[in-house]
Design a protein around this motif. Structure first.
Motif, short mmCIF file in Angstrom:
data_model
loop_
_atom_site.label_atom_id
_atom_site.label_comp_id
_atom_site.label_asym_id
_atom_site.label_seq_id
_atom_site.Cartn_x
_atom_site.Cartn_y
_atom_site.Cartn_z
N LEU A 103 0.85 -1.20 0.00
CA LEU A 103 0.00 0.00 0.00
C LEU A 103 0.88 1.25 0.00
O LEU A 103 1.97 1.25 0.56
N VAL A 109 -6.32 4.58 3.21
CA VAL A 109 -6.67 3.21 2.83
C VAL A 109 -7.68 3.22 1.68
O VAL A 109 -7.54 2.50 0.69
N PRO A 150 -1.98 3.70 5.96
CA PRO A 150 -1.47 2.34 6.19
C PRO A 150 -0.66 2.22 7.48
O PRO A 150 -0.75 1.19 8.17
N MET A 158 -3.91 -4.49 7.65
CA MET A 158 -3.12 -4.19 6.45
C MET A 158 -3.37 -5.27 5.38
O MET A 158 -3.53 -4.97 4.21
#
Ligand SMILES: Nc1ncnc2c1ncn2[C@@H]1O[C@H](COP(=O)(O)OP(=O)(O)OP(=O)(O)O)[C@@H](O)[C@H]1O
Length: 286
Positions: A103, A109, A150, A158
């Protein structure tokens, strides 16, 4: 144990794949087939070439010889790079969950999950946000997690966020690199159940690399063991457990305390089923 004839429902077919880095031969003639709707695991010792093989399946590395077909497309026939239209179209049909999440730290997110939609579709921002929120919900994350970065997530969160991003474009095929690595047993068990649910709900075909014996026993329909540049065996874990006696490369995975414990759990599960008990088998309660 290994099916010699390619089946009609093959989603991935590798034929005589060979790969070297300089003098170092990593694969020397790998043949394998992943079938539609199955959860297929690649296992092998460190350096046996699992990640390289996965990278070859997703066009991040080209083998030196042999052929790879994914979703009916011969990867060698594709042009180099993302600019090629067919390459781009194929990439959109699979999702990848990388071991460390992959990420972007500077994006929330929700922005991470929406990224493939921004890159590959002409959808407007509001719709992308809505789809991203839905994908997060699918992986069991609370709506407020979408606004987090993240670095604020636990390991399990995660993995879920990374899975949500892999699902962004509604893929037919999902690649999971060590989906439970670094997780505590409870979180690992949750990821295991989530992956199974996704396969059952959406009929996804899943290819995973894992060292997690619990995950292999509980989730994998078939497992390929890589060692010495070859596939040493392909079959269910129960089938591999039978042949490991005669094959030292396969036996490695069943020897040692973790292998024996996982195998014991499988036997207990079988006992529960044959004794007619109902409910969650004891090995599920990690
Ligand atoms: N880009 C590269 N350049 C040179 N050697 C490489 C490269 N990528 C992989 N290798 C080598 O190829 C071999 C196989 O690596 P690979 O990462 O595929 O193994 P693996 O089975 O996934 O191992 P692990 O379980 O430790 O992740 C290793 O010896 C590795 O050092």
């Amino acid at each position: 144990m290994q099916d010699p004839t390619p089946s009609d429902d093959a989603v991935i077919t590798l034929s005589k794949v060979s790969t070297s880095f300089g003098e170092h031969v990593v694969h020397s003639g790998i043949d394998l087939e992943v079938r539609r709707g199955e959860i297929f695991a690649l296992i092998g010792g460190s350096g046996s070439g699992k990640s390289t093989l996965l990278r070859e399946m997703i066009l991040l590395h080209r083998p030196d010889a042999g052929s790879i077909r994914v979703l009916g497309v011969d990867l060698q026939a594709l042009g180099d790079g993302d600019a090629d239209r067919d390459t781009l179209a194929l990439r959109q049909r699979w999702g990848v969950m990388f071991q460390h999440g992959g990420l972007f730290g500077s994006l929330t997110v929700q922005e991470n999950v929406g990224l493939p939609l921004r890159e590959h579709t002409g959808l407007d921002d509001a719709l992308i946000d809505e789809i991203a929120a839905w994908k997060l919900a699918m992986t069991g994350l609370e709506p407020q997690v979408g606004a987090q970065y993240p670095s604020e997530l636990s390991g399990g969160m995660m993995k879920r966020a990374s899975l949500a991003r892999a699902l962004a474009l509604d893929p037919e095929l999902l690649f999971l690199d060590e989906p439970t690595a670094g997780l505590d047993p409870e979180s690992a068990g949750e990821v295991d159940q989530l992956v199974r649910k996704l396969r059952d709900l959406f009929g996804l075909t899943i290819v995973m690399i894992t060292h997690d014996l619990d995950l292999l026993w509980q989730l994998a329909d078939r497992v390929a063991v890589l060692a010495d540049g070859k596939v040493q065996g392909i079959g269910s874990m129960s089938e591999l457990a039978q042949v490991q006696v005669d094959n030292p490369a396969i036996r490695k995975f069943f020897d040692g305390p973790r292998g024996r414990a996982a195998h014991e759990q499988d036997k207990q599960q079988a006992d529960v089923h044959t004794s007619g008990e109902t409910g969650e088998p004891s090995w599920k309660a990690k």
